[in-house]
Design a protein around this motif. Sequence first.
Motif, PDB file in Angstrom:
ATOM      1  N   VAL A 281      13.180   2.565 -18.428  1.00 38.75           N
ATOM      2  CA  VAL A 281      14.093   2.893 -17.330  1.00 38.75           C
ATOM      3  C   VAL A 281      14.346   1.603 -16.556  1.00 38.75           C
ATOM      4  O   VAL A 281      13.401   0.937 -16.119  1.00 38.75           O
ATOM      5  CB  VAL A 281      13.513   3.962 -16.393  1.00 38.75           C
ATOM      6  N   THR A 282      15.626   1.233 -16.413  1.00 36.87           N
ATOM      7  CA  THR A 282      15.999   0.008 -15.711  1.00 36.87           C
ATOM      8  C   THR A 282      16.834   0.384 -14.489  1.00 36.87           C
ATOM      9  O   THR A 282      17.806   1.132 -14.611  1.00 36.87           O
ATOM     10  CB  THR A 282      16.798  -0.932 -16.621  1.00 36.87           C
ATOM     11  N   GLY A 283      16.427  -0.108 -13.362  1.00 41.53           N
ATOM     12  CA  GLY A 283      17.167   0.262 -12.145  1.00 41.53           C
ATOM     13  C   GLY A 283      17.205  -0.854 -11.126  1.00 41.53           C
ATOM     14  O   GLY A 283      16.459  -1.838 -11.208  1.00 41.53           O
ATOM     15  N   SER A 284      18.110  -0.682 -10.174  1.00 35.34           N
ATOM     16  CA  SER A 284      18.234  -1.633  -9.066  1.00 35.34           C
ATOM     17  C   SER A 284      18.551  -0.833  -7.815  1.00 35.34           C
ATOM     18  O   SER A 284      19.343   0.102  -7.852  1.00 35.34           O
ATOM     19  CB  SER A 284      19.360  -2.633  -9.364  1.00 35.34           C
ATOM     20  N   GLY A 285      17.931  -1.208  -6.746  1.00 36.51           N
ATOM     21  CA  GLY A 285      18.128  -0.466  -5.496  1.00 36.51           C
ATOM     22  C   GLY A 285      16.801  -0.283  -4.808  1.00 36.51           C
ATOM     23  O   GLY A 285      15.900  -1.109  -4.957  1.00 36.51           O
ATOM     24  N   ASP A 286      16.680   0.769  -4.052  1.00 38.65           N
ATOM     25  CA  ASP A 286      15.391   1.009  -3.391  1.00 38.65           C
ATOM     26  C   ASP A 286      15.317   2.477  -2.997  1.00 38.65           C
ATOM     27  O   ASP A 286      16.341   3.146  -2.846  1.00 38.65           O
ATOM     28  CB  ASP A 286      15.223   0.119  -2.156  1.00 38.65           C
ATOM     29  N   ILE A 287      14.098   2.941  -2.865  1.00 37.01           N
ATOM     30  CA  ILE A 287      13.862   4.255  -2.265  1.00 37.01           C
ATOM     31  C   ILE A 287      12.987   3.959  -1.058  1.00 37.01           C
ATOM     32  O   ILE A 287      11.789   3.713  -1.196  1.00 37.01           O
ATOM     33  CB  ILE A 287      13.116   5.212  -3.220  1.00 37.01           C
ATOM     34  N   GLY A 288      13.590   3.909   0.102  1.00 43.50           N
ATOM     35  CA  GLY A 288      12.814   3.547   1.285  1.00 43.50           C
ATOM     36  C   GLY A 288      13.710   3.433   2.492  1.00 43.50           C
ATOM     37  O   GLY A 288      14.937   3.586   2.392  1.00 43.50           O
ATOM     38  N   PRO A 289      13.103   3.202   3.636  1.00 44.77           N
ATOM     39  CA  PRO A 289      13.892   3.153   4.878  1.00 44.77           C
ATOM     40  C   PRO A 289      14.711   1.874   4.973  1.00 44.77           C
ATOM     41  O   PRO A 289      14.324   0.833   4.455  1.00 44.77           O
ATOM     42  CB  PRO A 289      12.810   3.190   5.965  1.00 44.77           C
TER      43      PRO A 289
END
Lengths: 537, 322
Positions: free
Chosen positions: A299-307
């Motif tokens: 799984v390749t991703g870019s971004g964030d899960i966070g405030p």
Amino acid sequence: MTATITPYRPPQQAGRDGFAQLLHAEWTKFRTLRGWVIAVVIATLLIGGVGVLLPRGGCPGGGGGCVVPHVPIGPGGAAVNDSYSLAGQPLPGDGSITARVTSLTGLIAPDQNFVGPNGPSNTLSPGLVPWAKAGIIITASTRPGSAYAAMMVTGSHGVRMQYDYTSDIAGLPGSLSVASPRWLRLTRSGDVITGYDSADGRHWTEVGTATLAGLTGTVRAGMFATSPLNFTPNFPTYGEPGGSVSDSVATGAFADADLRGGTPGGRWTGQQVGAEDANYNGAPPSGLGFRQAGGRFRVTGSGDIGPVVAGGVNTNYVTGTIEDHMFGVFIGLLIMIVIAAMFITVEYRRGLIATTLAASPRRGRMLAAKAVVIGLVTFVLGSAAVAVCVIAGSQITHAAGTYVLPVSWLTEARVILGTGAMLAVASALALGIGTVLRRSVVAVAAVIVAIVLPYIIGVTGILSATASEWVLRVTPAAGFAIEQSVPQYQQVLGHYGPPDYFALGPWSGLAVLCAYAAVALGLATWLLRRRDAGGAA
Amino acid sequence: MPATSEIPSVDGMEATIEVTGLRKRFGSTLALDGMSFIVKPGQVTGFVGPNGAGKSTTMRAILGLDAPDQGSALISGQPYPKLRRPLSHIGAMLDAAALQPGRTARNHLLWLAHSQGLSGRRVDEVIERAGLTSAARRKAGGFSLGMRQRLGIAAAMLGDPPVLMFDEPFNGMDPEGIIWMRGYLRSLAADGRAVLVSSHLMSELEDAADHLVVAGRGKVIADTSVAELIAAASGDRVTLRTGSRSEVMTVLAHAGATVAATGRDTLAVSGLTAEQVVARLGESGVGFSEISAHRATLEEAYMELTRDAVEFRAEPAEEEVR
């Protein structure tokens, strides 16, 4: 001759002798000196006026071209980033997901000077940002801002359990290698999610438990990867979050993925959650997404899960905070503490202190009454002015194309009333210093050195970053911490410096200022009782 | 005026000021050296002495502003810091210049009134009685010293106290003001109040004070009624105009008087009253053309009393030089 003396018997008077009378007297003293009233009104107008007329922030390149984006809001009410690659399946009820993370690799774009929304970058080189993350997730839905809990391997912070964007619990430390993979597990029981990690797939350790509001019915469970902007903070300067920002991508390799409680025969489906270019503005490198080869997954991703944090360092839009328009507080404070010190020093200068102490022989009570009066005046006027800064300022910022980070009404009230309280406590400190020193010029110089100077050193960072931090920790200027509306997060790289962030939390900072005020007023009371009621020698 | 054997009291407390053995040192200066006296109700007590005699320091100690090293000062039997609503027990004016220049006279009195739980109506009453009504809403910074004195007196009267204390209230007053002040002080005493008034000029207290406390070098030199002080003064003398000066001198010297020639045909006689001089000269058949009795003024009596205090003051300095 014998004189018969009839001693004077005053008619019964209705007067009372209590603290309320002293407050009334000190209030009358304050309001009947036009210069003081004008000064505090000017201070109030400056706080509000600077806030409304001199907006900071705004959209680079002019307000017209910027549109405030639609930003996902997490369950806690904070603005969040929520974009990642997911390989998921539905999870209709209770169950669990387990997977082995065998590798975490990444790519980082070259540094570029941060000037707002990051520009395109195409040449990526291998590397992992500290909070690159890959792991397993149970989320209420794939709509950005949904409630979730996740177990993950990170770039340089070991295994973590994170949930609902702002919470972060450390699991197994150390970095991942082929020889040392990580097993991760999440179990769902209703809306309660428990996270486990293991170095061998046999011995499991509970990392944490989260109760997620809104996690009802069919949710989604799966493997994910994402990688936030690569941010290197520079030496901070006031209002200028310096640093370099570049894009990054992370790829997690998984094996032995096991979903219990899912649909029988269910298949892992690749999905981009959130905006694909939330952090990644350039042409996506080939491979962004989900690939399966037998029992192995990438799984390749870019971004964030966070405030989202203040300063715009982890967003591709410009952010502001509700306290952005409170620069005038500093100028208002300067005027108010000078008036507060002079509230007593002019009495020494004119010899009026003798009249005051003859009217109120209990000297400590007199000083307390003065402190309450000047404190209430500065609190009420200061809070009103700050309310204008926060409410009108936020609208101005929004109109300029800047996204104002949302906070709860409690936080907003704390910023407004807390800043008013900060002005009041600083005034009480100035009054104490004035009583100790007795001379206007010396006392005014002292309160400026004690409160204003450290603030300037702290927020401009003219010494060093460490010096700034300590100055804003241990001097009365720590009280300015009450202005910060958004918290710092260890799991998000950010520009954690003034004016958005302070070394101490809001209440701790105010407590430092209160301690100084208490010491100054205590010393002042002691000296006031001990000394003859005259001016300085 | 005879000493009252029992000090009257208000509500079981004596409406007085009692100063007992006050001592106070400022650095190397001994400002008070055992100051003791009592101010009784129903009379004006003058507190006189040369500058530096300790009058103001004593008054500050009475108001609890300066803490004495030894001794006590009681108002109606209580130390000042123990008084509740102190301005209703004792009103004082120490330094008429102690005002915030930007505040109006009325507002100055208003905060003081509020500190005692009194209303603005009381303020207007004392303003009227002090003759300040027309200036009440002007800033005190523009007041003459005389007007400031009146404002200080109005402040002292706010609590309608049975005991009053004024430090140099005649300073800066024009003759009209001085006459007003004397009458005002007498009227306060006539109310039955105890009034203490300090001055470095005895002449100001003439016709105002009933009793005198004379201070010098930090202690009381004389504590007496005005009538007794004048009677005790040695300043009584008789002046005589005569063509036969040597005969007169012989006759009067023989009678025990001290005679001094003050002009070609004038003589000053002390030690005999005018009646005695007339009788002696008549017996001896010596003629004179004019005779007048000169009664000592309060000023002269005071000068005589304080001369020693002032001279004595210079001695240690001379010894140090040697």
